[in-house]
Design a protein around this motif. Structure first.
Motif, PDB file in Angstrom:
ATOM      1  N   GLU A 229     -16.083  -2.819  14.840  1.00 30.56           N
ATOM      2  CA  GLU A 229     -15.585  -3.640  15.939  1.00 30.56           C
ATOM      3  C   GLU A 229     -14.904  -4.895  15.412  1.00 30.56           C
ATOM      4  O   GLU A 229     -13.871  -5.332  15.939  1.00 30.56           O
ATOM      5  N   GLU A 230     -15.483  -5.498  14.339  1.00 34.26           N
ATOM      6  CA  GLU A 230     -14.869  -6.695  13.758  1.00 34.26           C
ATOM      7  C   GLU A 230     -13.506  -6.368  13.165  1.00 34.26           C
ATOM      8  O   GLU A 230     -12.543  -7.129  13.320  1.00 34.26           O
ATOM      9  N   ALA A 231     -13.426  -5.225  12.466  1.00 36.19           N
ATOM     10  CA  ALA A 231     -12.145  -4.839  11.873  1.00 36.19           C
ATOM     11  C   ALA A 231     -11.096  -4.587  12.958  1.00 36.19           C
ATOM     12  O   ALA A 231      -9.925  -4.994  12.816  1.00 36.19           O
ATOM     13  N   LYS A 232     -11.529  -3.958  14.032  1.00 37.40           N
ATOM     14  CA  LYS A 232     -10.591  -3.696  15.118  1.00 37.40           C
ATOM     15  C   LYS A 232     -10.125  -4.989  15.767  1.00 37.40           C
ATOM     16  O   LYS A 232      -8.948  -5.156  16.114  1.00 37.40           O
ATOM     17  N   LEU A 233     -11.067  -5.940  15.918  1.00 39.32           N
ATOM     18  CA  LEU A 233     -10.723  -7.219  16.532  1.00 39.32           C
ATOM     19  C   LEU A 233      -9.744  -7.998  15.661  1.00 39.32           C
ATOM     20  O   LEU A 233      -8.771  -8.584  16.158  1.00 39.32           O
ATOM     21  N   ASP A 236      -6.332  -6.491  15.998  1.00 34.89           N
ATOM     22  CA  ASP A 236      -5.694  -6.868  17.270  1.00 34.89           C
ATOM     23  C   ASP A 236      -5.181  -8.298  17.219  1.00 34.89           C
ATOM     24  O   ASP A 236      -4.107  -8.608  17.774  1.00 34.89           O
ATOM     25  N   LEU A 237      -5.938  -9.195  16.569  1.00 29.87           N
ATOM     26  CA  LEU A 237      -5.496 -10.584  16.464  1.00 29.87           C
ATOM     27  C   LEU A 237      -4.216 -10.688  15.633  1.00 29.87           C
ATOM     28  O   LEU A 237      -3.299 -11.454  15.957  1.00 29.87           O
ATOM     29  N   GLU A 238      -4.143  -9.935  14.535  1.00 22.53           N
ATOM     30  CA  GLU A 238      -2.940  -9.952  13.702  1.00 22.53           C
ATOM     31  C   GLU A 238      -1.733  -9.445  14.477  1.00 22.53           C
ATOM     32  O   GLU A 238      -0.636 -10.018  14.395  1.00 22.53           O
ATOM     33  N   VAL A 239      -1.918  -8.381  15.243  1.00 19.98           N
ATOM     34  CA  VAL A 239      -0.812  -7.852  16.042  1.00 19.98           C
ATOM     35  C   VAL A 239      -0.354  -8.875  17.060  1.00 19.98           C
ATOM     36  O   VAL A 239       0.856  -9.082  17.284  1.00 19.98           O
ATOM     37  N   ALA A 240      -1.327  -9.561  17.680  1.00 16.94           N
ATOM     38  CA  ALA A 240      -0.985 -10.556  18.696  1.00 16.94           C
ATOM     39  C   ALA A 240      -0.248 -11.714  18.068  1.00 16.94           C
ATOM     40  O   ALA A 240       0.738 -12.250  18.644  1.00 16.94           O
ATOM     41  N   ASN A 242       1.634 -11.695  15.290  1.00 14.44           N
ATOM     42  CA  ASN A 242       2.977 -11.255  14.905  1.00 14.44           C
ATOM     43  C   ASN A 242       3.891 -11.152  16.123  1.00 14.44           C
ATOM     44  O   ASN A 242       5.091 -11.445  16.046  1.00 14.44           O
ATOM     45  N   THR A 243       3.331 -10.730  17.234  1.00 19.59           N
ATOM     46  CA  THR A 243       4.111 -10.624  18.456  1.00 19.59           C
ATOM     47  C   THR A 243       4.580 -12.004  18.926  1.00 19.59           C
ATOM     48  O   THR A 243       5.719 -12.183  19.362  1.00 19.59           O
ATOM     49  N   ASN A 244       3.689 -13.001  18.827  1.00 12.88           N
ATOM     50  CA  ASN A 244       4.032 -14.358  19.259  1.00 12.88           C
ATOM     51  C   ASN A 244       5.112 -14.959  18.371  1.00 12.88           C
ATOM     52  O   ASN A 244       5.964 -15.732  18.819  1.00 12.88           O
ATOM     53  N   LYS A 245       5.090 -14.630  17.058  1.00 17.07           N
ATOM     54  CA  LYS A 245       6.109 -15.169  16.156  1.00 17.07           C
ATOM     55  C   LYS A 245       7.478 -14.572  16.444  1.00 17.07           C
ATOM     56  O   LYS A 245       8.515 -15.196  16.338  1.00 17.07           O
TER      57      LYS A 245
END
Length: 245
Positions: A229-233, A236-240, A242-245
């Protein structure tokens, strides 16, 4: 422990009336007065306490495949199980006749109040059901068979006594006309069945104590799930980000 569990399970959880709805004709017809219900209930206890052990002996030493081996090797292949119903009913009819003679001798008033329903115990499906359940559940000893007969009878006794007490009181209640008589009796019986079945949680037993190996395996599984679950979280944070940048 086995005897105690069988005793309480037969009374409350596998109650003849509330779990399998056997013996309903007598249950409904003779439950208008508590005194009559007590007499019939006691007779049912007596008949079940005698017939179930007797039929257990018949099943073990005569009816089962190979049960006649005690007579000699030439009889070991005999299978008389097709005679089960006839033998069981004959035993029940004999015991009911004995009960009828005893009740008529020592309590004529109870004999008259029970009327036709006393000899009808012989065809009461709860009585035959006790012997057939004993056979199908493969009860292992004569003591357990006797225990099962008494406890099943007590369960039937409690059922008819309870509904008789309620029906005596309900005469003074404002029951809707459409439900008076058997209607409200069936409703109460259903509610009582739910109540009796709730005792099932008493005999399920506690969870077995977990061994250290089992505990460590469970802990490792939980740790692995948390890490996933931590790895998945984090992903998801990294994807979010990169999307914001």
């Amino acid at each position: 422990m086995e005897h105690v569990e069988l005793f309480f399970k037969s009374i409350f959880i596998d109650n003849m009336v509330f779990a399998t709805f056997l013996g309903m004709c007598s249950y409904l017809a003779v439950s208008k007065k508590v005194s009559t219900a007590v007499g019939l209930g006691a007779a049912v206890i007596f008949v079940l306490a005698i017939t179930v052990p007797l039929n257990w002996l018949l099943d073990q030493y005569i009816l089962q495949p190979g049960a006649l081996a005690w007579l000699g090797d030439e009889y070991a292949s005999y299978d008389l199980s097709f005679l089960s119903f006839i033998m069981f009913i004959a035993t029940i009819a004999t015991m009911v006749q004995l009960v009828e003679i005893v009740v008529e001798k020592f309590s004529p008033s109870l004999y008259n109040s029970l009327g036709i329903f006393l000899p009808l115990i012989a065809v009461n499906c709860a009585i035959l059901g006790g012997s057939l359940f004993m056979q199908s559940r493969e009860i292992a000893s004569l003591g357990l068979a006797f225990n099962y007969g008494i406890s099943s009878g007590i369960g039937w006794f409690l059922a008819i006594l309870s509904i008789a007490a309620i029906r005596e009181k309900i005469r003074y209640s404002n029951v809707p006309p459409a439900l008076r008589g058997l209607g409200i009796t069936f409703i109460i019986t259903g509610l009582m069945a739910i109540g009796f079945m709730s005792f099932g949680g008493m005999l399920t037993g506690g969870d077995e104590e977990a061994t250290p190996e089992v505990e460590s395996a469970v802990i490792e599984t939980i740790k692995e799930d948390i890490e996933k679950e931590e790895a998945k979280l984090e992903s998801d944070l990294e994807v979010a980000e990169n999307t914001n940048k």
